[in-house]
Write an enzyme that holds these catalytic residues in place. Structure first.
Site, PDB file in Angstrom:
ATOM      1  CB  SER A  76      -0.938  -0.071   1.207  1.00  0.00           C
ATOM      2  OG  SER A  76      -1.994   0.817   1.078  1.00  0.00           O
ATOM      3  CG  ASP A 121      -7.430  -2.704  -2.826  1.00  0.00           C
ATOM      4  OD1 ASP A 121      -6.470  -3.378  -2.425  1.00  0.00           O
ATOM      5  OD2 ASP A 121      -7.660  -1.551  -2.415  1.00  0.00           O
ATOM      6  CG  HIS A 128      -6.141  -2.094   0.855  1.00  0.00           C
ATOM      7  ND1 HIS A 128      -5.360  -2.014  -0.286  1.00  0.00           N
ATOM      8  CD2 HIS A 128      -5.472  -1.374   1.798  1.00  0.00           C
ATOM      9  CE1 HIS A 128      -4.293  -1.275  -0.043  1.00  0.00           C
ATOM     10  NE2 HIS A 128      -4.337  -0.878   1.217  1.00  0.00           N
TER      11      HIS A 128
END
Ligand SMILES: *[C@@H]1O[C@H](CO)[C@@H](O)[C@H](O)[C@H]1NC(C)=O
Ligand SMILES: *[C@@H]1O[C@H](CO)[C@@H](O)[C@H](O)[C@H]1NC(C)=O
Ligand SMILES: *[C@@H]1O[C@H](CO)[C@@H](O)[C@H](O)[C@H]1NC(C)=O
Ligand SMILES: *[C@@H]1O[C@H](CO)[C@@H](O)[C@H](O)[C@H]1NC(C)=O
Length: 295
Positions: free
Chosen positions: A104, A221, A276
């Site tokens: 990320s 995600d 995510h």
């Protein structure tokens, strides 16, 4: 970025005192260094470390405990300084090079680290759902910082000197505010070669030292917006996603991505069905997208 937001302890120092979690230092496989995302820390990567230890026994895995949790909001260039100094000694001890797994926001930190470590020896650079072309979308973590924000207005805050002092704004990419973005952004725009700068050549050469660039992301995600940003795609001014190969900075080969791709060094691993916060704990993702690049 994660959903279960931590309690904020504003007095928590974001110091450059860091701890490392080393699983094993038996030689054999290249050492793996993990750089965490926004609002998380080493604890979120224990499962991934276990996967690595199981498939590549004896690998030294280091999850850097630096700028964890709320400290991950600090401006990215500042975080880059800290991460670079933590990564440098691990690289120096690894004659054969290291692998980097960057999750990320951590993906953007890794890019800054490599830009400023021109003699790095990163073999595989693995971006795990990272907003590589920027972020333009609301998500739980943004609401956490800006409870009342409207995404179309966030530029007013982000594209100021003050805003650039917060990590999220360093990659906030409002497709309707190109001029302001190019003028104010001090992090993503220079890294992606969207603006000219004195270090373009050095950064590009450094990027080209990578042996394998692995881009992992997927349509479910839920945080990275558009999700294609994890594979270097992004919105045009109509919020239509333009793929990596058609991006202006790609066509100009502004930071080396086109060259790497033409050499077959770029691998995209798109996986549906992964939220995510699950990328680093999903064994299927590990087996299909990560495992084979850790030799
Ligand atoms: C790594 O795997 C070995 C063999 O399964 C196990 O004995 C060891 O405890 C593991 N180490 C860590 C830190 O998980
Ligand atoms: C170029 O890189 C040097 C060393 O990392 C840094 O001090 C300088 O601020 C950079 N210049 C620009 C324009 O980014
Ligand atoms: C956006 O949409 C308008 C109207 O449909 C069109 O004229 C314009 O060319 C589009 N812009 C881009 C960048 O695709
Ligand atoms: C793991 O990834 C697979 C896709 O490869 C997906 O179908 C599955 O739901 C994921 N599991 C979790 C717990 O996210």
């Amino acid at each position: 970025m994660r959903n279960n937001l931590p309690d904020i302890n504003v007095s928590e120092p974001c110091v450059v005192i860091w701890a490392v979690f080393v699983l094993s230092s038996v030689m054999g496989y290249r050492p793996v260094i993990i750089v965490h995302g926004i609002l998380d820390g080493p604890r979120q990567f224990e499962i991934l470390s276990t996967f690595i230890n199981q498939s590549h026994p004896g690998t030294s895995v280091t999850t850097l405990a630096l700028y964890d949790y709320i400290c991950s909001m600090k401006p990215l260039w500042q975080q880059v300084d800290g991460f670079r100094e933590a990564i440098r000694p691990i690289m120096e001890r690894a004659d054969d090079g290291v692998h980097l797994i960057c999750f990320s926001q951590g993906g953007l930190i890794c890019r800054g680290v490599l830009a400023t470590l021109p003699m790095h020896n990163v073999h595989s650079l693995i971006f795990l759902s990272s907003p590589l072309a920027g972020q333009y979308g609301d998500s739980s973590y943004l609401k956490y910082f800006f409870p009342k924000f409207i995404k179309s207005r966030l530029y007013r805050f982000c594209y100021t000197t003050w805003g650039q002092g917060i990590s999220i704004c360093n990659y906030w990419n409002d497709p309707h505010q190109r001029e302001r973005y190019l003028k104010s952004n001090i992090y993503l725009a220079p890294l992606n070669g969207e603006i000219e700068h004195a270090n373009s050549t050095v950064w590009r050469d450094s990027f080209l030292r990578i042996q394998k660039l692995v881009l992992i992301g997927g349509q479910d995600d839920g945080v990275i917006t558009p999700w294609e940003s994890s594979i270097f795609g992004f919105y045009d001014s109509n919020e239509t996603v333009v793929e990596m190969e058609k991006q202006d900075w790609y066509l100009r080969d502004a930071f080396g991505l086109k060259t790497l791709n033409s050499e077959g060094a770029v691998v995209k691993c798109v996986v549906p069905g992964v939220h995510h916060t699950s990328w680093h704990s999903n064994l299927t993702v590990y087996k299909n997208c990560i495992d084979k690049w850790l030799n």
